[in-house]
Design a protein around this motif. Sequence first.
Motif, mmCIF file in Angstrom:
data_model
loop_
_atom_site.group_PDB
_atom_site.id
_atom_site.type_symbol
_atom_site.label_atom_id
_atom_site.label_comp_id
_atom_site.label_asym_id
_atom_site.label_seq_id
_atom_site.Cartn_x
_atom_site.Cartn_y
_atom_site.Cartn_z
ATOM 1 N N GLU A 30 0.582 -1.642 -0.010
ATOM 2 C CA GLU A 30 0.050 0.320 0.091
ATOM 3 C C GLU A 30 0.626 1.503 -0.784
ATOM 4 O O GLU A 30 0.154 2.271 -0.799
ATOM 5 N N CYS A 31 2.031 0.835 0.482
ATOM 6 C CA CYS A 31 3.648 1.999 0.596
ATOM 7 C C CYS A 31 3.850 2.567 -0.881
ATOM 8 O O CYS A 31 4.224 3.376 -1.034
ATOM 9 N N GLY A 32 3.750 1.462 -1.903
ATOM 10 C CA GLY A 32 4.529 1.968 -3.519
ATOM 11 C C GLY A 32 5.057 0.699 -3.550
ATOM 12 O O GLY A 32 5.858 1.016 -4.764
ATOM 13 N N HIS A 33 5.830 0.698 -2.138
ATOM 14 C CA HIS A 33 7.023 -0.925 -3.024
ATOM 15 C C HIS A 33 6.922 -1.861 -2.733
ATOM 16 O O HIS A 33 6.205 -2.539 -3.199
ATOM 17 N N SER A 51 4.844 -4.697 8.437
ATOM 18 C CA SER A 51 5.076 -3.560 8.321
ATOM 19 C C SER A 51 6.491 -3.954 6.194
ATOM 20 O O SER A 51 6.623 -4.695 6.581
ATOM 21 N N CYS A 52 6.337 -2.346 6.162
ATOM 22 C CA CYS A 52 7.724 -2.046 4.583
ATOM 23 C C CYS A 52 8.844 -2.706 5.185
ATOM 24 O O CYS A 52 9.238 -1.376 5.972
ATOM 25 N N CYS A 55 10.474 1.680 4.234
ATOM 26 C CA CYS A 55 9.860 2.869 4.635
ATOM 27 C C CYS A 55 9.594 2.061 6.272
ATOM 28 O O CYS A 55 9.185 3.435 6.599
ATOM 29 N N GLU A 57 6.727 1.665 7.224
ATOM 30 C CA GLU A 57 5.245 1.435 7.525
ATOM 31 C C GLU A 57 3.988 0.302 8.134
ATOM 32 O O GLU A 57 3.836 -0.888 7.530
ATOM 33 N N GLU A 58 3.543 0.458 9.352
ATOM 34 C CA GLU A 58 3.214 -0.837 9.873
ATOM 35 C C GLU A 58 1.915 -1.233 9.160
ATOM 36 O O GLU A 58 0.841 -0.104 8.976
ATOM 37 N N TYR A 59 1.116 -2.257 8.990
ATOM 38 C CA TYR A 59 -0.243 -2.293 8.719
ATOM 39 C C TYR A 59 -1.047 -3.364 9.928
ATOM 40 O O TYR A 59 0.008 -3.920 10.226
ATOM 41 N N TYR A 64 -1.565 -6.672 0.195
ATOM 42 C CA TYR A 64 -0.345 -7.194 -1.015
ATOM 43 C C TYR A 64 -1.214 -7.481 -2.392
ATOM 44 O O TYR A 64 -1.751 -7.981 -2.251
#
Length: 254
Positions: A30-33, A51-52, A55, A57-59, A64
């Motif tokens: 979702e963060c784009g990576h 998490s990513c 970056c 970022e946690e989910y 994905y």
Amino acid sequence: MASSKQTVEVMEEFICAICLELLNVPVILECGHNFCKSCIDRVWDSEKQPSCPECREEYTARKYALNRLLANAIKKVQCQRGEADPQQKKGDDLCREHEESLKLLCEDDVSLVCLMCVPEHRGHNFLTVQKAVNKYKDNLVTSLSQLQSKLKGYNEKKCQQEMKRSEVTANARSLQLHITSEFAKLHEFLQHKEEKLIQQLKDEEGGILKQMEENLRKIKEDINAIQISISNVQLQLQQQDELTFLKVKLYLST
């Protein structure tokens, strides 16, 4: 050249940040990576909170989507470069335990490991293969520089020793010639001195013998004179006639 450079730059965009290889079955978070599907699954299996990895970022859930556009782009680039299927790997490049790519170097154990091996090396320091290669190459360059510096130093010492050896040899030869010359002079001086002393001895011997000959001559004359006197005395004693005796005595006395 420009096309090749652009291709390399594009390929860098297709590298998975986890395994450092071309994305295989790329999925987008979702963060784009983007990551390989198997790589993100493996990372999330070891995490309580998804998490990513890039970056952080946690989910709330493991979510994905398959990035088909990116997968197609990777296949096209691979076809242009004439590369084989990324699934085809040499056995020596895989972890024997997990059959995953050896992408990390454990500095503490000095061994190549895959990402699955990381938990087994908890607290250890890791380097990517490229960084490890660069590090060891830098160490080799440093060692080479040190060895070349030592070699230069030993070559300089060798030259110095050879120069000193030549100097010692030259000095020894010069001293030998000097000693030979000095002893030749000494021999000449001693020979001259010997001849002079012998001549002096001969001269002194001649003078002494001459004087002794003169003395001997005088002694012989005195002996002759005495012998004549003895003969006269004996002649006088032989006279029986007193008158004749006195005449002879008077004659000899005059």
